[in-house]
Design a protein around this motif. Structure first.
Motif, mmCIF file in Angstrom:
data_model
loop_
_atom_site.group_PDB
_atom_site.id
_atom_site.type_symbol
_atom_site.label_atom_id
_atom_site.label_comp_id
_atom_site.label_asym_id
_atom_site.label_seq_id
_atom_site.Cartn_x
_atom_site.Cartn_y
_atom_site.Cartn_z
ATOM 1 N N ASN A 105 -36.061 -36.604 -61.001
ATOM 2 C CA ASN A 105 -36.680 -36.137 -59.756
ATOM 3 C C ASN A 105 -36.093 -34.815 -59.246
ATOM 4 O O ASN A 105 -36.610 -34.234 -58.298
ATOM 5 C CB ASN A 105 -36.550 -37.208 -58.676
ATOM 6 N N ALA A 106 -35.000 -34.388 -59.882
ATOM 7 C CA ALA A 106 -34.415 -33.109 -59.474
ATOM 8 C C ALA A 106 -35.085 -32.000 -60.268
ATOM 9 O O ALA A 106 -35.029 -31.989 -61.487
ATOM 10 C CB ALA A 106 -32.907 -33.108 -59.737
ATOM 11 N N PRO A 107 -35.760 -31.060 -59.578
ATOM 12 C CA PRO A 107 -36.521 -30.044 -60.320
ATOM 13 C C PRO A 107 -35.615 -29.099 -61.115
ATOM 14 O O PRO A 107 -34.548 -28.702 -60.647
ATOM 15 C CB PRO A 107 -37.267 -29.280 -59.222
ATOM 16 N N ARG A 108 -36.112 -28.770 -62.298
ATOM 17 C CA ARG A 108 -35.434 -27.850 -63.195
ATOM 18 C C ARG A 108 -35.126 -26.517 -62.507
ATOM 19 O O ARG A 108 -34.025 -25.979 -62.606
ATOM 20 C CB ARG A 108 -36.397 -27.640 -64.359
ATOM 21 N N ALA A 109 -36.113 -25.995 -61.781
ATOM 22 C CA ALA A 109 -35.965 -24.664 -61.176
ATOM 23 C C ALA A 109 -34.843 -24.655 -60.137
ATOM 24 O O ALA A 109 -34.119 -23.661 -60.004
ATOM 25 C CB ALA A 109 -37.284 -24.238 -60.534
ATOM 26 N N GLU A 110 -34.687 -25.756 -59.404
ATOM 27 C CA GLU A 110 -33.644 -25.815 -58.379
ATOM 28 C C GLU A 110 -32.264 -25.813 -59.024
ATOM 29 O O GLU A 110 -31.332 -25.156 -58.549
ATOM 30 C CB GLU A 110 -33.852 -27.070 -57.507
ATOM 31 N N ILE A 111 -32.136 -26.559 -60.120
ATOM 32 C CA ILE A 111 -30.852 -26.558 -60.837
ATOM 33 C C ILE A 111 -30.546 -25.154 -61.342
ATOM 34 O O ILE A 111 -29.446 -24.633 -61.157
ATOM 35 C CB ILE A 111 -30.893 -27.567 -62.008
ATOM 36 N N ALA A 112 -31.552 -24.515 -61.955
ATOM 37 C CA ALA A 112 -31.341 -23.174 -62.511
ATOM 38 C C ALA A 112 -30.954 -22.180 -61.404
ATOM 39 O O ALA A 112 -30.082 -21.332 -61.595
ATOM 40 C CB ALA A 112 -32.601 -22.708 -63.232
ATOM 41 N N ARG A 113 -31.580 -22.303 -60.241
ATOM 42 C CA ARG A 113 -31.277 -21.390 -59.127
ATOM 43 C C ARG A 113 -29.809 -21.478 -58.736
ATOM 44 O O ARG A 113 -29.135 -20.464 -58.558
ATOM 45 C CB ARG A 113 -32.159 -21.750 -57.924
ATOM 46 N N LEU A 114 -29.315 -22.729 -58.653
ATOM 47 C CA LEU A 114 -27.929 -22.926 -58.209
ATOM 48 C C LEU A 114 -26.921 -22.578 -59.296
ATOM 49 O O LEU A 114 -25.875 -21.991 -59.033
ATOM 50 C CB LEU A 114 -27.741 -24.381 -57.760
ATOM 51 N N VAL A 115 -27.249 -22.947 -60.544
ATOM 52 C CA VAL A 115 -26.316 -22.685 -61.646
ATOM 53 C C VAL A 115 -26.051 -21.187 -61.783
ATOM 54 O O VAL A 115 -24.972 -20.767 -62.215
ATOM 55 C CB VAL A 115 -26.869 -23.292 -62.958
ATOM 56 N N ALA A 116 -27.025 -20.376 -61.376
ATOM 57 C CA ALA A 116 -26.863 -18.919 -61.460
ATOM 58 C C ALA A 116 -25.684 -18.421 -60.627
ATOM 59 O O ALA A 116 -25.222 -17.294 -60.807
ATOM 60 C CB ALA A 116 -28.145 -18.228 -61.022
ATOM 61 N N GLY A 117 -25.185 -19.267 -59.717
ATOM 62 C CA GLY A 117 -24.049 -18.858 -58.894
ATOM 63 C C GLY A 117 -22.760 -19.585 -59.227
ATOM 64 O O GLY A 117 -21.828 -19.581 -58.424
ATOM 65 N N CYS A 118 -22.693 -20.226 -60.384
ATOM 66 C CA CYS A 118 -21.505 -21.012 -60.749
ATOM 67 C C CYS A 118 -20.528 -20.189 -61.596
ATOM 68 O O CYS A 118 -20.930 -19.518 -62.540
ATOM 69 C CB CYS A 118 -21.916 -22.260 -61.526
ATOM 70 N N VAL A 141 -26.363 -16.483 -54.318
ATOM 71 C CA VAL A 141 -26.253 -17.947 -54.231
ATOM 72 C C VAL A 141 -24.847 -18.473 -54.509
ATOM 73 O O VAL A 141 -24.626 -19.684 -54.445
ATOM 74 C CB VAL A 141 -27.247 -18.680 -55.170
ATOM 75 N N VAL A 142 -23.884 -17.591 -54.824
ATOM 76 C CA VAL A 142 -22.575 -18.114 -55.241
ATOM 77 C C VAL A 142 -21.937 -19.035 -54.200
ATOM 78 O O VAL A 142 -21.360 -20.064 -54.574
ATOM 79 C CB VAL A 142 -21.568 -17.014 -55.644
ATOM 80 N N GLU A 143 -22.047 -18.689 -52.943
ATOM 81 C CA GLU A 143 -21.344 -19.515 -51.938
ATOM 82 C C GLU A 143 -21.951 -20.912 -51.875
ATOM 83 O O GLU A 143 -21.237 -21.914 -51.864
ATOM 84 C CB GLU A 143 -21.364 -18.816 -50.577
ATOM 85 N N GLU A 144 -23.286 -20.944 -51.870
ATOM 86 C CA GLU A 144 -23.970 -22.239 -51.863
ATOM 87 C C GLU A 144 -23.671 -23.009 -53.154
ATOM 88 O O GLU A 144 -23.383 -24.208 -53.137
ATOM 89 C CB GLU A 144 -25.489 -21.998 -51.732
ATOM 90 N N ALA A 145 -23.707 -22.282 -54.257
ATOM 91 C CA ALA A 145 -23.543 -22.925 -55.568
ATOM 92 C C ALA A 145 -22.141 -23.495 -55.740
ATOM 93 O O ALA A 145 -21.962 -24.611 -56.237
ATOM 94 C CB ALA A 145 -23.838 -21.924 -56.675
ATOM 95 N N MET A 146 -21.124 -22.722 -55.305
ATOM 96 C CA MET A 146 -19.752 -23.170 -55.488
ATOM 97 C C MET A 146 -19.405 -24.297 -54.507
ATOM 98 O O MET A 146 -18.535 -25.122 -54.788
ATOM 99 C CB MET A 146 -18.774 -21.999 -55.316
#
Lengths: 136, 748
Positions: free
Chosen positions: B100-113, B80-85
């Motif tokens: 309204n922003a789901p916790r899981a979606e944030i966690a998914r993206l943060v994993a690539g930061c 996910v790094v490319e999407e996340a960055m």
């Protein structure tokens, strides 16, 4: 079998499958057994199967790094206490040469079938070499 | 400006607690900047065609230091790094604050930061938004708390008693440490026995050097460890005699023995060790957190920890500490959120800082609430101590926020402390360790601090500790000792901790054991906050337990103290009419001398009547006493008195003691003199009220009665005021006209 989050907690949902490092089933680890002097430290120690199951649960729960740690831990259950402490010390900065780290990785792989730990230590050896963290 | 002049106000301010702190201007070159150093890198990350990270945060792979290597190899989700960055930092910030922003979606993206990306997200958030973020991203649903239990005597009975009390108060983890390192096994033993006496399932640790800590865990004397410190620069890491790999290996070693671990990081450590490399504290903490995650630690204690005074010396420091808690939670780590080390001399400042973790909730709001007096705290002084227990309980009750503890009664505390002290006494006896005497058990039961304990002979204690550490005996021997010593229930709790070790459920993220000894972690109790009506909030029995502070009284009890037999000397004789010119009318509230018989200040109604009548008689006037039934309002009562008074002057007197001097030509809510502070009124005040009323009736020049101003009276007595007024209002009969009374009294 791959465990999922639904198997958790194992203490409640799989206690009939759990056993101690000594091989004693969990159900036999009782106050009476202690009082009778039948139990030792190995009867209250975890073993690789439980840690692998926890690793699978962690992976299913979205914690892959924790899962990897628990898989390494599972490999280390057979490593004696003093040896674990020695390996930790060798991995500290400037304690070992590149070759010594390679040998340590080989030893863990051969002696304990600890492939994950071996790869981990080989990775460390490369970085230690590049970053001047080997023994001088 | 005249240099000799000194403002009395500035002089006073200079002596306030807040001015005992050190404040410093930022100095990025020395790392003395909490966030956004001009030398912090811009976020970037490049993957090669083969999917390998070839550049991160402006550094090429060839120049990566050990931390960068560890992070790209083990922490980042390369899928996910490319999407996340690519996602703008501001979008992350908005998602964190948006229910309204789901916790899981944030966690998914943060994993690539990358570290710089994580830091950049924080730039867009104020503390309120970060608190929203923490309340959503915290990984366990129900917050919890950890206690520190130590004492400078390192007295085993006191350690056990304090640990038992902490367990009973609800702390899910108890940490101890040592003054003398050789005491480690015995301190660990004392808090193990103490906690499992107070409540089965409390996790314990003894903070010592890494190798010793692992030995204690292997002996079963501790069930978790959080001493695995990481740092944000390679040089600081090396100064700490570790690398990310050695620390990660240690984490696996602990886990291999069924022991929970969390790492320790926190802003300011690199600057304190002189190795900040001009980077901001928050950027370095982001690097730490990725190392923690990459090592596979289930969690971290951060929030500056022992370095807290350093960010607090700088602008934005407390905000940055919240930011590091939030970053850890975003990365899916259990957070023990700091608030442990002494952070401020000022009670206002330390409490305000606490709110940033207390209100959103953290997996552990404190990574060590000092459940002992400050002087006994071997961690360097707690920010909240045993002396603050009641304050903390009231904060929970005030805000309906679960801070992870609950009030207990004095008897509960005494009972559990005695039991724990006796249990450790039994263990020492059965294991043939230097005896703990009954006198020591008695002292530990009632003790507040080491000062209350008899001194022990340390030399044999240390020799026994050395022998215990070197020998084969472990917690199996402790369980047997408890069984043989008659503490089967405590033995059972430690045995269950052993079974839990085998199951290893508590190695999962943010695991604790609840009041029923059931594991509760991010796996089976994941945070599901998604805005109002969702997530954890204390309710039912838990909220009832939080409310139940021993200081809370039944409201009925407040009234009982002000009731008694109706005044036999005060007799109703018939409807009241207007009287002669030489009188002052004294109009009483409907409950006066009947349903209620004393004022809020505890003066008997008889004495108050005598005092007022004495004052009126002293000026040669006659007092006529009336009772008003249609109202309980002080002004209305006084106004009736004035209108029925032949002189036009009336005194209104409520049962709780509030009085007014009224005049018939004034508007009902106006008055000549009003005495609203009834708790401060004395019999001589009431006599002066009578005297002044008489003087107004005589047309004499009159100095208003001086009343002592007590600004705390309302704060102390508002509940009584409300309840007494309610009782008086119960006696109101809207249709009954004022009645004339006779009071059996003669002037002295």
């Amino acid at each position: 079998m791959q465990e999922t989050k639904s198997a958790y907690p194992l203490r409640d949902k799989a206690s009939d499958r759990l056993y101690a490092y000594s091989g004693r089933p969990l159900k036999d680890i009782s106050a009476e057994a202690i009082a009778a002097g039948e139990l030792s430290a190995e009867d209250l120690r975890t073993q690789a199967d439980a840690l692998r199951q926890q690793a699978e649960i962690a992976r299913d729960g979205g914690y892959p790094q924790l899962a990897a740690n628990l898989m390494r831990a599972a490999e280390l259950t057979d490593v004696p206490n003093e040896e674990l402490l020695r390996i930790y010390d060798v991995l500290r900065p400037e304690r070992a040469s590149y070759e010594e780290l390679q040998r340590l990785a080989d030893y863990l792989e051969d002696r304990y079938d600890a492939g994950e730990n071996a790869a981990f230590i080989r990775e460390a050896a490369d970085v230690y070499r590049d970053r001047n963290l080997l023994r001088r | 400006m005249n240099q000799k002049q000194r403002s009395k106000r500035f002089d006073l301010l200079s002596k306030r607690d807040i001015n005992r702190e050190t404040y410093v201007e930022p100095w990025p070159e020395a790392g003395l900047i909490v966030a956004d150093s001009p030398y912090d890198p811009q976020p970037s990350l490049t993957l090669s065609a083969a999917g390998e990270v070839v550049e991160m945060d402006g550094v090429a792979r060839a120049d990566f230091d050990a931390l960068d290597r560890f992070i790209v190899s083990r922490a980042l989700d390369l899928a996910v790094v490319e999407e996340a960055m690519a996602l703008p930092s501001e979008n992350y910030a908005r998602m964190l604050a948006d229910i309204n922003a789901p916790r899981a979606e944030i966690a998914r993206l943060v994993a690539g930061c990358s570290p710089a990306k994580l830091t950049d997200i924080i730039r867009h958030l104020n503390v309120l938004e970060m608190m929203m973020g923490l309340s959503k991203m915290r990984i366990r649903r129900q917050p919890a708390n950890q206690a520190h239990v130590t004492n400078w005597r390192e007295h085993p009975a006191l350690l056990a008693a304090d640990a038992a009390e902490a367990a009973l108060r609800g702390f899910a983890e108890v940490e101890t440490t040592v003054r003398v390192a050789r005491f480690a096994p015995f301190n660990a033993l004392a808090i193990l026995v103490g906690t499992q006496t107070g409540r089965g399932g409390v996790l314990t640790q003894c903070s010592v050097e890494e190798a010793l800590g692992l030995r204690l865990a292997m002996k079963g004397l501790t069930s978790y460890a959080e001493t695995l410190s990481v740092y944000g620069t390679e040089m600081t890491f090396a100064d700490g005699d570790d690398t990310p790999w050695s620390k990660a290996f240690l984490a696996s070693a602990y886990a291999s023995r069924g022991v929970k671990i969390r790492f320790t990081s926190g802003t300011g450590s690199e600057a304190l060790m002189g190795r900040a490399e001009q980077k901001s504290m928050l950027y370095l903490e982001a690097r730490c957190l990725l190392v923690v995650k990459g090592a596979g630690s289930q969690g971290v204690q951060n929030g500056s920890i022992s370095c807290i005074a350093l960010p607090e010396a700088l602008p934005g420091g407390v905000r940055a500490v919240l930011a590091e808690n939030l970053l850890a939670a975003m990365l899916g780590l259990e957070v023990a959120a700091g608030n442990d080390a002494l952070a401020s001399h000022s009670d206002i400042r330390k409490t305000a800082k606490l709110m940033l973790q207390f209100i959103p909730g953290a997996d552990f709001i404190f990574s060590g609430y000092s459940a002992i007096p400050k002087r006994d705290n071997l961690f360097g002084g707690g920010n909240f101590d045993a002396e603050d227990f009641d304050d903390y309980n009231v904060l929970q009750r005030d805000m309906q926020i679960d801070g992870g503890v609950q009030p207990i009664s004095e008897d509960e505390a005494l009972n559990i402390r005695r039991k724990a002290a006796r249990a450790i006494q039994a263990v020492y006896r059965q294991l043939d360790l230097p005896a703990i005497t009954d006198e020591e058990v008695d002292a530990a039961t009632v003790a507040h601090s080491s000062d209350d304990m008899p001194a022990r002979d340390i030399v044999p204690d240390l020799e026994a500790a050395d022998a215990f550490m070197a020998g084969e005996r472990d917690f199996v021997a402790v369980i047997r000792a408890l069984q043989e010593g008659g503490f089967g229930d405590v033995a059972d709790n430690i045995l269950e901790m052993g079974r839990q070790r085998i199951a290893a459920d508590y190695l999962q993220p943010a695991a604790i054991f609840d009041a029923d000894f059931k594991v509760r972690s991010a796996i089976n109790d994941p945070n599901d906050y998604a805005g109002p009506g969702s997530g954890y909030r204390p309710a039912g029995p838990r909220w009832a337990a939080m409310q139940n502070i021993p200081q809370a009284k039944s409201p009925e009890g407040f009234i009982e103290r002000h009731t008694g037999p109706p005044l036999s000397r005060l007799v109703e004789i018939g409807p009241a009419s207007k009287g002669g010119r030489n009188e002052v009318a004294l109009a009483l509230g409907p409950a006066f001398g009947k349903a209620l018989t004393s004022t809020i200040g505890g003066l008997s109604h008889e004495d108050v009547l005598e005092a007022i009548l004495t004052g009126i008689a002293g000026e040669g006037m006659i007092a006529r006493i009336l009772r008003v039934y249609h109202s309980s309002d002080c002004a209305a009562i006084g106004y009736v008195g004035a209108r029925l008074s032949g002189s036009g002057i009336g005194i209104g007197l409520q049962s709780r003691g509030t009085a007014v001097i009224h005049q018939k030509d004034l508007a009902p809510l106006n008055n000549l003199e009003l005495f609203p502070q009834s708790p401060s009124l004395t019999l001589s005040t009431y006599e002066a009220i009578g005297r002044n009323a008489a003087r107004y009736a005589l047309g004499l020049a009159t100095v208003p009665v001086a009343v002592k101003i007590d600004n705390g009276a309302r704060l102390r007595l508002i509940v009584q005021t409300a309840l007494l007024h309610r009782r008086e209002t119960d006696e109101v009969d809207p249709d009954k006209p004022p009645q004339e009374l006779r009071f059996d009294w003669e002037p002295a």
